[in-house]
Scaffold this active site. Structure first.
Site, PDB file in Angstrom:
ATOM      1  N   TYR A  54      48.415 -52.775  28.655  1.00 28.83           N
ATOM      2  CA  TYR A  54      49.334 -53.257  27.617  1.00 28.83           C
ATOM      3  C   TYR A  54      49.378 -52.405  26.223  1.00 28.83           C
ATOM      4  CZ  TYR A  54      51.834 -56.008  24.172  1.00 28.83           C
ATOM      5  OH  TYR A  54      52.627 -56.616  23.228  1.00 28.83           O
ATOM      6  N   SER A 107      53.692 -52.691  18.992  1.00 25.64           N
ATOM      7  CA  SER A 107      52.594 -53.749  18.609  1.00 25.64           C
ATOM      8  C   SER A 107      51.646 -53.355  17.666  1.00 25.64           C
ATOM      9  CB  SER A 107      51.981 -54.399  19.903  1.00 25.64           C
ATOM     10  OG  SER A 107      51.086 -55.216  19.749  1.00 25.64           O
TER      11      SER A 107
END
Ligand code: NAD
Ligand code: MG
Length: 298
Positions: free
Chosen positions: A203, A190
């Site tokens: 995360y 990401s």
């Protein structure tokens, strides 16, 4: 219908968010309940035979990016084992149908990726039902925003790491044992690996781990003819964001911070996965391909 090869302005290709995009969903969230409906390529992805005869496992294949990847792989000629959570059966059924409509085999295999035994079963299912495995796309992921580290429980931290990092380890391990030379593994990191949001500490750190794991494993498996790469999406309109990934009020401006000024749609990720899956990327190894709408990555 415009497909991914249609010449058009990427700024205007998909909508910008407004207040009507604010929505919350429990659990992992369902694509079928989202408004507006994301474009996962159902009507917009055109295959050109780039993965003819390939045998794939795709995790998170029911919705969002994984759904777009499963549809694209099938339309490029691959048979696909689909991984998703049992609660996502409604979304998954549609993907099974779309893969079948592409003339390819779709094998539904619901389960919990936090469980090592299920990860091993997923790979065995490909071997048993597809006659082997030469393509693994690890797309599933968990993202829960928390304002303060005080609110991140050990349970959440553990679930985020088991879903995002441990499952990748278990699946790569089982896959590497059965994959022939020419195979490809694609992990999903990401923009958060490089620009961690203060509200996504657990995360974001899993996504940095995925980058390091990908590059290390790529060096290890390249001599065996197995290529390992990763994709780093920017803000993409998927159930993840409604199911606790973002605070609800943030969804009305979701993705507007990108140079394109809008969030990406899942289908816009599909060509990147297809490229890294296909033999055309034979010399691309240990790479993280950014699909971020222009948000810079190192
Ligand atoms: P999504 O909600 O559509 O997909 C995530 C999927 O993960 C779910 O559909 C679910 O099937 C699967 N999953 C979660 N926990 C699981 C578990 N315990 N067992 C089995 N499956 C489980 O959302 P998405 O945005 O398409 O997410 C796909 C990937 O893209 C994730 O790895 C996510 O971190 C990454 N990503 C998304 C964005 C974004 O803005 N949407 C940005 C960067 C990276
Ligand atoms: Mg889902």
């Amino acid at each position: 219908m415009a497909d991914q090869y249609t010449f058009q302005d990427p700024v205007k290709q998909y909508p910008k968010p407004d207040d009507s995009w604010k929505q919350e969903q429990p659990g992992a969230g369902l694509e079928g309940r989202m408004h507006p409906t994301p474009d996962a390529g159902e009507k917009t992805y055109r295959g050109t035979g780039r993965l003819e005869g390939r045998k794939a496992v795709v995790t998170g294949a029911d919705s969002g990016i994984g759904r777009a990847v499963a549809i694209a792989f099938a339309r490029e000629g691959a048979d696909v084992v689909l991984s998703y959570l049992p609660e996502e059966e409604d979304d998954a059924k549609q993907v099974v149908q779309l893969v079948s409509q592409a003339g390819r085999k779709a094998v539904a295999c619901p389960g919990d990726l936090k469980d090592e035994e299920y990860c091993e079963r997923l790979i065995r299912t490909a071997v048993d039902e597809l006659g082997g495995l030469d393509l693994l796309a690890n797309v599933a992921g968990k993202q829960q925003n928390q304002e303060s580290i005080a609110d991140i429980t050990t349970g959440q931290f553990d679930e985020t790491y088991r879903t995002n990092v441990y499952s990748m380890f278990w699946l790569c391990k089982a896959a590497a044992a059965v994959m022939p030379p020419g195979s490809a593994i694609i992990n999903t990191t990401s923009i958060q690996a490089y620009e961690p949001s203060p509200i996504l500490v657990d995360y974001a750190s899993t996504k940095a781990a995925i980058n390091g794991f990908t590059k290390g494993l790529a060096g290890q498996l390249a001599p065996k003819g197995i290529r390992v790469n990763a994709i780093a999406p920017g803000p993409i309109w998927t159930p993840l964001q409604q199911a606790g990934g973002q605070p609800e009020e943030a969804l009305s401006s979701f993705g507007t911070q990108t140079p394109l000024g809008r969030p990406g749609q899942p289908v816009e990720l599909a060509p990147a996965y297809v490229f890294l899956a296909s033999a055309e990327s034979s010399y691309v190894i240990g790479e993280t391909l950014a699909v971020t709408g222009g948000m810079p990555t190192p």
